[in-house]
Design a protein around this motif. Structure first.
Motif: not given
Length: 214
Positions: A1-10, A24-25, A29-32, A130-143
């Motif tokens: 499900m995408n964000v719109k579908e999740i909100i509609e289901l709730a 926006h509210y 709330q879903l972002d939390k 594409d010779w240099l690669m960085i591996e890392g943990i992604e920061s949390i993003q706002t949906i």
């Protein structure tokens, strides 16, 4: 499900209309809920949400940007979208090998971090794509409202999409002062979250690759 579908289901399961709560509210709330799930995954298995990015190298250039042009540095993270760098690699044949530097007979790290740049201990001697690669943990993003995937690249988490809806349901019932239904939805949410954490604890998965701008 995408964000719109999740909100509609709730909203459907809690008899919530847009007249009661603006978009926006609902999104906030879903972002939390989303961020709680993200933090739980990282706490249980940090490397589950690891990612890799590649960029080109240039002859004689030892400094490479790992910051997207539209973003700026924030406190608490190396850069906005990488919470932790795990490895820096250079392409060797058909694969990428971790970058090391030999110094006085001892093997050490062949790179270091300077502000929002990766500094290589030795400058490349040729241009390569594409010779240099960085591996890392992604920061949390706002949906975002138009977001199609909550955990991009993790198709194995699709069975857990409804957890986000359950978490939002609990928040909506609480807002309506229906604490019995809020507590029930919360218990369901936490039970499924525990199941999700058990699922990711034993797994590590490479997700999508994004080319960097240098």
């Amino acid at each position: 499900m995408n964000v719109k579908e999740i909100i509609e289901l709730a909203c459907y399961k809690t008899n919530t209309s847009k007249n009661q709560y603006p978009d926006h509210y609902l999104l906030s709330q879903l972002d939390k809920v989303y961020k709680r799930i993200w933090r739980a995954i990282v706490t249980a298995n940090e490397k589950y949400l690891w990612n890799s990015w590649t960029t080109d190298i240039q002859n004689g250039v030892s400094e490479y940007s790992i910051q997207r042009k539209e973003e700026t540095l924030t406190n608490g993270a190396i850069i906005p979208w990488i919470a932790k760098i795990l490895k820096v690699k250079l392409k060797q044949g058909e694969s990428y090998e971790e970058l090391y530097e030999l110094s006085e007979g001892e093997q050490g790290k062949g790179w270091y971090l300077a502000d929002n740049h990766i500094m290589l201990s030795r400058s490349p001697e040729k241009d390569e794509e594409d010779w240099l690669m960085i591996e890392g943990i992604e920061s949390i993003q706002t949906i975002k409202k138009e977001q199609e995937e909550l955990f991009k690249g993790h198709d194995d988490l699709e069975d857990f999409d409804h957890i986000l809806s359950l978490g939002l349901e609990a928040e909506l019932w609480r807002g309506k002062q229906d604490l019995d239904k809020a507590n029930y939805a919360k218990q369901e949410f936490e039970a499924w979250l525990d199941e999700m954490i058990r699922f990711v604890t034993a797994r590590e998965q490479r997700i999508y690759m994004t080319k960097l701008e240098y």
